[in-house]
Design a protein around this motif. Structure first.
Motif, PDB file in Angstrom:
ATOM      1  N   PHE A  86      37.686  35.450  36.791  1.00 45.02           N
ATOM      2  CA  PHE A  86      39.015  34.195  36.401  1.00 45.02           C
ATOM      3  C   PHE A  86      39.988  33.709  37.486  1.00 45.02           C
ATOM      4  O   PHE A  86      40.663  32.877  37.349  1.00 45.02           O
ATOM      5  CB  PHE A  86      39.900  35.101  35.496  1.00 45.02           C
ATOM      6  CG  PHE A  86      39.112  35.496  34.373  1.00 45.02           C
ATOM      7  CD1 PHE A  86      38.950  34.627  33.281  1.00 45.02           C
ATOM      8  CD2 PHE A  86      38.683  36.729  34.158  1.00 45.02           C
ATOM      9  CE1 PHE A  86      38.126  34.921  32.060  1.00 45.02           C
ATOM     10  CE2 PHE A  86      37.781  37.094  32.789  1.00 45.02           C
ATOM     11  CZ  PHE A  86      37.664  36.098  31.680  1.00 45.02           C
ATOM     12  N   HIS A  87      39.678  34.319  38.530  1.00 42.39           N
ATOM     13  CA  HIS A  87      40.403  33.938  40.007  1.00 42.39           C
ATOM     14  C   HIS A  87      39.297  34.025  41.102  1.00 42.39           C
ATOM     15  O   HIS A  87      39.331  34.983  41.814  1.00 42.39           O
ATOM     16  CB  HIS A  87      41.548  34.831  40.217  1.00 42.39           C
ATOM     17  CG  HIS A  87      42.395  35.307  39.200  1.00 42.39           C
ATOM     18  ND1 HIS A  87      43.387  34.291  38.900  1.00 42.39           N
ATOM     19  CD2 HIS A  87      42.458  36.089  38.344  1.00 42.39           C
ATOM     20  CE1 HIS A  87      44.094  34.755  37.785  1.00 42.39           C
ATOM     21  NE2 HIS A  87      43.801  35.901  37.446  1.00 42.39           N
ATOM     22  N   PRO A  88      38.765  32.816  41.087  1.00 42.15           N
ATOM     23  CA  PRO A  88      37.173  32.851  41.906  1.00 42.15           C
ATOM     24  C   PRO A  88      37.585  33.016  43.378  1.00 42.15           C
ATOM     25  O   PRO A  88      36.862  33.399  44.037  1.00 42.15           O
ATOM     26  CB  PRO A  88      36.726  31.480  41.551  1.00 42.15           C
ATOM     27  CG  PRO A  88      37.375  30.918  40.239  1.00 42.15           C
ATOM     28  CD  PRO A  88      38.780  31.484  40.020  1.00 42.15           C
ATOM     29  N   LEU A 134      54.614  41.684  48.346  1.00 43.37           N
ATOM     30  CA  LEU A 134      53.217  41.254  48.554  1.00 43.37           C
ATOM     31  C   LEU A 134      52.596  41.397  46.971  1.00 43.37           C
ATOM     32  O   LEU A 134      51.760  40.637  46.593  1.00 43.37           O
ATOM     33  CB  LEU A 134      52.497  42.526  49.010  1.00 43.37           C
ATOM     34  CG  LEU A 134      50.970  42.586  49.274  1.00 43.37           C
ATOM     35  CD1 LEU A 134      50.567  41.503  49.984  1.00 43.37           C
ATOM     36  CD2 LEU A 134      50.360  43.938  49.498  1.00 43.37           C
ATOM     37  N   ASP A 135      52.979  42.162  46.029  1.00 50.01           N
ATOM     38  CA  ASP A 135      52.869  42.222  44.604  1.00 50.01           C
ATOM     39  C   ASP A 135      53.040  41.001  44.090  1.00 50.01           C
ATOM     40  O   ASP A 135      51.981  40.312  43.460  1.00 50.01           O
ATOM     41  CB  ASP A 135      53.727  43.218  43.779  1.00 50.01           C
ATOM     42  CG  ASP A 135      53.285  44.803  43.920  1.00 50.01           C
ATOM     43  OD1 ASP A 135      52.314  45.011  44.947  1.00 50.01           O
ATOM     44  OD2 ASP A 135      54.137  45.506  43.628  1.00 50.01           O
ATOM     45  N   ALA A 136      54.074  40.067  44.308  1.00 46.92           N
ATOM     46  CA  ALA A 136      54.372  38.937  43.697  1.00 46.92           C
ATOM     47  C   ALA A 136      53.453  37.978  44.166  1.00 46.92           C
ATOM     48  O   ALA A 136      52.797  36.981  43.564  1.00 46.92           O
ATOM     49  CB  ALA A 136      55.703  38.359  43.962  1.00 46.92           C
ATOM     50  N   PHE A 137      52.941  38.039  45.558  1.00 43.75           N
ATOM     51  CA  PHE A 137      52.237  37.117  46.307  1.00 43.75           C
ATOM     52  C   PHE A 137      50.476  37.269  45.550  1.00 43.75           C
ATOM     53  O   PHE A 137      50.108  36.283  45.110  1.00 43.75           O
ATOM     54  CB  PHE A 137      51.970  37.295  47.732  1.00 43.75           C
ATOM     55  CG  PHE A 137      50.913  36.476  48.289  1.00 43.75           C
ATOM     56  CD1 PHE A 137      51.344  35.155  48.444  1.00 43.75           C
ATOM     57  CD2 PHE A 137      49.776  36.746  48.771  1.00 43.75           C
ATOM     58  CE1 PHE A 137      50.327  34.136  48.963  1.00 43.75           C
ATOM     59  CE2 PHE A 137      48.888  35.928  49.485  1.00 43.75           C
ATOM     60  CZ  PHE A 137      49.105  34.673  49.258  1.00 43.75           C
ATOM     61  N   ILE A 138      50.370  38.501  45.222  1.00 44.22           N
ATOM     62  CA  ILE A 138      48.919  38.833  44.572  1.00 44.22           C
ATOM     63  C   ILE A 138      48.910  38.412  43.325  1.00 44.22           C
ATOM     64  O   ILE A 138      47.984  37.620  42.910  1.00 44.22           O
ATOM     65  CB  ILE A 138      48.572  40.358  44.836  1.00 44.22           C
ATOM     66  CG1 ILE A 138      48.435  40.843  46.106  1.00 44.22           C
ATOM     67  CG2 ILE A 138      47.539  40.833  43.654  1.00 44.22           C
ATOM     68  CD1 ILE A 138      48.300  42.236  46.617  1.00 44.22           C
ATOM     69  N   TYR A 139      50.162  38.386  42.563  1.00 45.51           N
ATOM     70  CA  TYR A 139      50.279  37.958  41.184  1.00 45.51           C
ATOM     71  C   TYR A 139      49.832  36.485  41.313  1.00 45.51           C
ATOM     72  O   TYR A 139      49.252  35.878  40.400  1.00 45.51           O
ATOM     73  CB  TYR A 139      51.533  38.140  40.517  1.00 45.51           C
ATOM     74  CG  TYR A 139      51.745  39.642  40.469  1.00 45.51           C
ATOM     75  CD1 TYR A 139      50.833  40.421  39.996  1.00 45.51           C
ATOM     76  CD2 TYR A 139      52.978  40.167  40.261  1.00 45.51           C
ATOM     77  CE1 TYR A 139      50.926  41.917  39.720  1.00 45.51           C
ATOM     78  CE2 TYR A 139      53.367  41.634  40.202  1.00 45.51           C
ATOM     79  CZ  TYR A 139      52.263  42.219  40.046  1.00 45.51           C
ATOM     80  OH  TYR A 139      52.846  43.791  39.918  1.00 45.51           O
ATOM     81  N   SER A 140      50.300  35.845  42.326  1.00 41.29           N
ATOM     82  CA  SER A 140      50.260  34.126  42.178  1.00 41.29           C
ATOM     83  C   SER A 140      48.834  33.791  42.622  1.00 41.29           C
ATOM     84  O   SER A 140      48.654  32.600  42.338  1.00 41.29           O
ATOM     85  CB  SER A 140      51.474  33.739  43.404  1.00 41.29           C
ATOM     86  OG  SER A 140      50.805  34.015  44.644  1.00 41.29           O
ATOM     87  N   LEU A 141      48.089  34.489  43.431  1.00 43.84           N
ATOM     88  CA  LEU A 141      46.804  34.143  43.827  1.00 43.84           C
ATOM     89  C   LEU A 141      45.835  33.855  42.416  1.00 43.84           C
ATOM     90  O   LEU A 141      45.694  34.639  41.631  1.00 43.84           O
ATOM     91  CB  LEU A 141      45.988  35.046  44.531  1.00 43.84           C
ATOM     92  CG  LEU A 141      46.627  35.090  45.721  1.00 43.84           C
ATOM     93  CD1 LEU A 141      45.764  36.529  46.812  1.00 43.84           C
ATOM     94  CD2 LEU A 141      46.537  33.786  46.751  1.00 43.84           C
TER      95      LEU A 141
END
Length: 159
Positions: free
Chosen positions: A85-87, A152-159
């Motif tokens: 879902f997030h290639p 870091l969590d917020a950035f990971i969610y955005s990927l």
């Protein structure tokens, strides 16, 4: 390549595999996006509905409730699910930290799936403080800034 990171969109005309110059440009854009994302940080992560409702996630939640550790096949299934879902998820993390360890990658996978710091600690057989510290170190090594684990969590969610 078009990256959609929360409210920021970054466009690149070169594929990921067109050489180190393109990778460095993409890394620079990911770092800029990180700064935008943390400035507009949301409190709740947005998890893809097919990820959150999947049997794989339910299996991880059951393992967590029973204080059990996932086996290699569980991690492989979770990796496949997230990257379905997030290639570009795995690729972006490897661009930002080319030598990311299996443990750190698994922490990122679980974060992407909305697991809490305490749940991640149980599933990886580490303490919550250890998970917090590892996220801070990962943030420092990826973006060269000292930031809280929540950034870091917020950035990971955005990927």
């Amino acid at each position: 390549i078009r990256l959609k990171l929360n409210h920021a969109e970054v466009y690149k005309n070169t594929p990921l595999n067109k050489g180190t110059q393109s990778i460095h440009l993409l890394k620079d854009e990911l770092i800029k996006s990180f700064k935008i994302v943390i400035s507009k940080q949301k409190k709740q992560p947005t998890i893809h509905p097919q990820i959150s409702s999947s049997e794989i996630i339910q299996n991880f939640k059951t393992l967590c409730l029973n204080s059990k550790n996932p086996i290699d096949q569980d991690w492989i299934a979770l990796d496949s699910l997230v990257n379905k879902f997030h290639p570009d998820f795995r690729s972006y993390l490897h661009i930002l930290k080319h030598d990311i360890s299996t443990h750190l990658y698994n922490v990122c996978l679980l974060t992407k799936c909305g697991f809490s710091q305490n749940e991640i600690a149980i599933l990886t057989n580490h303490s919550p403080n250890s998970i917090y510290s590892c996220k801070k170190r990962l943030c420092k090594s990826m973006f060269s800034i000292d930031a809280p684990a929540s950034d870091l969590d917020a950035f990971i969610y955005s990927l």
